[in-house]
Scaffold this active site. Structure first.
Site, mmCIF file in Angstrom:
data_model
loop_
_atom_site.group_PDB
_atom_site.id
_atom_site.type_symbol
_atom_site.label_atom_id
_atom_site.label_comp_id
_atom_site.label_asym_id
_atom_site.label_seq_id
_atom_site.Cartn_x
_atom_site.Cartn_y
_atom_site.Cartn_z
ATOM 1 N N ALA A 11 0.805 -1.218 0.000
ATOM 2 C CA ALA A 11 0.000 0.000 0.000
ATOM 3 C C ALA A 11 0.840 1.271 0.000
ATOM 4 C CB ALA A 11 -0.932 0.003 1.207
ATOM 5 N N SER A 13 4.483 1.025 -1.254
ATOM 6 C CA SER A 13 5.531 0.846 -2.257
ATOM 7 C C SER A 13 5.302 -0.461 -2.996
ATOM 8 C CB SER A 13 6.928 0.848 -1.616
ATOM 9 O OG SER A 13 7.128 -0.309 -0.823
ATOM 10 N N ARG A 15 7.407 -3.444 -5.680
ATOM 11 C CA ARG A 15 8.734 -3.941 -6.023
ATOM 12 C C ARG A 15 8.604 -5.098 -7.002
ATOM 13 N NH1 ARG A 15 6.480 -4.961 -1.652
ATOM 14 N NH2 ARG A 15 7.068 -2.917 -0.897
ATOM 15 N N ASP A 226 -1.532 -10.094 -0.889
ATOM 16 C CA ASP A 226 -0.149 -10.143 -0.411
ATOM 17 C C ASP A 226 -0.020 -10.849 0.928
ATOM 18 O OD1 ASP A 226 -1.319 -8.066 1.051
ATOM 19 O OD2 ASP A 226 0.065 -6.522 0.332
ATOM 20 N N THR A 227 -1.048 -10.772 1.778
ATOM 21 C CA THR A 227 -0.972 -11.488 3.046
ATOM 22 C C THR A 227 -1.024 -12.996 2.832
ATOM 23 O OG1 THR A 227 -2.105 -9.634 4.099
ATOM 24 C CG2 THR A 227 -1.908 -11.655 5.373
ATOM 25 N N THR A 248 2.135 -1.528 6.570
ATOM 26 C CA THR A 248 1.176 -0.433 6.685
ATOM 27 C C THR A 248 -0.035 -0.878 7.500
ATOM 28 O OG1 THR A 248 1.914 0.486 4.579
ATOM 29 C CG2 THR A 248 -0.234 1.179 5.386
ATOM 30 N N GLY A 391 7.746 -5.973 6.517
ATOM 31 C CA GLY A 391 8.623 -4.846 6.833
ATOM 32 C C GLY A 391 8.706 -4.530 8.306
#
Length: 473
Positions: A11, A13, A15, A226-227, A248, A391
């Site tokens: 949410a 960034s 990559r 993504d989770t 985030t 992160g």
């Protein structure tokens, strides 16, 4: 040996990562990292989807020849296509205010209990079902594609819906594992716009020549939420674990074989989202590091290491906030909102940035503690270890506070869990011998360094802080 590209969109960034899997190796190299966030246009918050697509293509070109490509992103947001396959409008950001008050109107047509019995989803005001109820372009739409599916469509020309992301829409029957025709009809969503469902690991198509990539490269449906990809890469050795996918947002929960659809789970606002290999991610969303990120933006202070060092030296439990209070959802002056929340709950606001950071992190640790204890009770699943991935696993102060609050050892890492899970599912789909989640997680354990945090301090202090926080809020 498989060489695959993982497109991993968070949410804040995005990559493109190059993964190499095989012969005991699991290597990950960052190829391209780029900004992501909201863009306000005429008072509406949008995602800059064309910027994301271009940045994805730049990264994939830089990665060179690969055996496969997989895409994962955040959940709930979508793009609408017309009958010719063109995008009708830039996708709206889930933090936009268009869903204010919409939930109440939807729940007048279908009750909370019925919604939960079908979807098993946590009630959040930005769930896809509420966004669609506020959608002005719904009547012009021929197809709805979640963000990873939209980007995959532009790569391959093939439209579909991967299950883990579909399960976040509140239009998916978590037991039948199909779109809910009943719910779609009740809330006015045309069933025809919901695409055919895909499994994680399905090859959904091959890259089109017009992308200027290597035509014919397979695009694999991974755990596209993504989770879901992150949980694949939890380096757990058995089932008695909990996880926090920390970024985030913080997703705090358990991995289960079956959904928990009890009244107790619904009233505690737990969600049952789809996972890879048919697993259920039984979890609750906690606001996460968003509050701290917005504080740093307002302060114009990107020295997170210095802020954490100073926060570690400030008094414990001086100020506490409920991180899930609605005023912390939208972008804005977060330090001022913290001050306002403190005054509203009879507390003196933080007197320094360090004190504000300490407030945010201790409050998050208390939210994790409360959520984890409720999850274990409701699901009847004891936990021996808590894995912090993503992160936030690099935030040493938060990891230690989490261990202290939860009274469990915390294993922190890997940082790029979602990209790793993406890579692992691709590698298996393309023939790498990784038969199950256990084999994938064993490979993560053997190739990535984890940091262990043991509980410290007095549990009674955390008991008192939890009582004070949730009593006051």
């Amino acid at each position: 040996m498989k060489r695959v590209a993982a497109v991993d969109l968070g949410a804040s960034s995005g990559r493109v990562m190059l993964g190499v899997v095989g012969n005991g190796r699991l290597d990950l190299t960052e190829i391209n990292r780029f900004w992501n966030g909201s863009v306000s246009v005429c008072g509406t918050l949008h995602w800059d989807i064309l910027h994301l697509y271009r940045s994805m293509l730049d990264g994939l070109r830089a990665a060179g020849l690969v055996d496969g490509i997989g895409i994962d992103s955040w959940a709930v947001d979508y793009g609408l296509l017309d009958a010719s396959g063109r995008l009708l409008s830039n996708p709206v950001h889930y933090r936009d205010s268009r869903t204010d008050g919409v939930m109440e109107h939807v729940l007048a047509r279908v009750s909370t209990a019925e919604l939960y019995s079908i979807t098993g989803l946590q009630q959040l005001p930005f769930n896809t079902i509420y966004q669609l109820a506020a959608e002005e372009l719904l009547g012009q739409a021929a197809k709805l594609l979640m963000i990873p599916d939209l980007l995959g469509y532009w790569l391959t020309g093939e439209a579909g819906a991967e299950r883990t992301n579909a399960s976040t829409t509140q239009l998916y029957d978590v037991r039948a594992r199909e779109w809910s025709e009943t719910l779609a009809a009740r809330v006015g969503v045309p069933l025809g716009i919901l695409p055919e469902l895909r499994e994680p690991g399905d090859v959904v198509g091959t890259v089109l020549p017009a992308t200027e990539l290597a035509a014919g490269t397979p695009v694999v449906a991974v755990g596209s939420h993504d989770t879901a990809s992150s949980v694949v890469a939890v380096p757990a050795g058995d089932e008695r674990f909990a996880y926090i996918s920390s970024g985030t947002w913080s997703l705090v929960g358990l991995e289960l074989e079956q959904p928990v659809l009890t009244d107790e789970a619904r009233e505690a606002n737990f969600t049952n989202e789809g996972g890879v290999d048919g697993r259920i991610r039984f979890l609750r969303n906690v606001m996460g590091l968003w509050i701290l990120q917005e504080c740093q933006r307002i302060w114009e202070d990107d020295d997170l290491e210095g802020l954490l060092r100073d926060a570690a030296g400030t008094p414990a439990f001086a100020v506490l906030i409920d991180p899930d209070a609605p005023e912390f959802l939208a972008p804005g002056n977060m330090p001022a909102r913290i001050d306002e929340r403190c005054r509203a709950t009879g507390q003196e606001p933080p007197r320094s940035r360090a004190a504000a950071v300490r407030c945010v992190l201790e409050s998050l640790a208390l939210a994790y503690r409360r959520t984890l204890r409720e999850a274990q009770t409701i699901a009847d699943r004891p936990v021996d270890v808590l894995h912090v991935i993503g992160g936030g696993s690099q935030n040493e102060l938060l990891c230690q506070l989490t261990a202290d609050a939860c009274g469990l050892p915390v294993l922190a890492g890997p940082v790029e869990a979602s990209a790793l899970g993406n890579v692992l599912v691709q590698a298996r789909a393309l023939g790498e011998p990784l038969p199950d989640l256990g084999a994938m997680r064993a490979l993560v354990r053997s190739t990535h360094r984890l940091r262990r945090y043991e509980p410290q301090g007095k549990p009674a202090d955390w008991d008192a802080a939890e009582s004070r926080l949730y009593g006051a809020s």
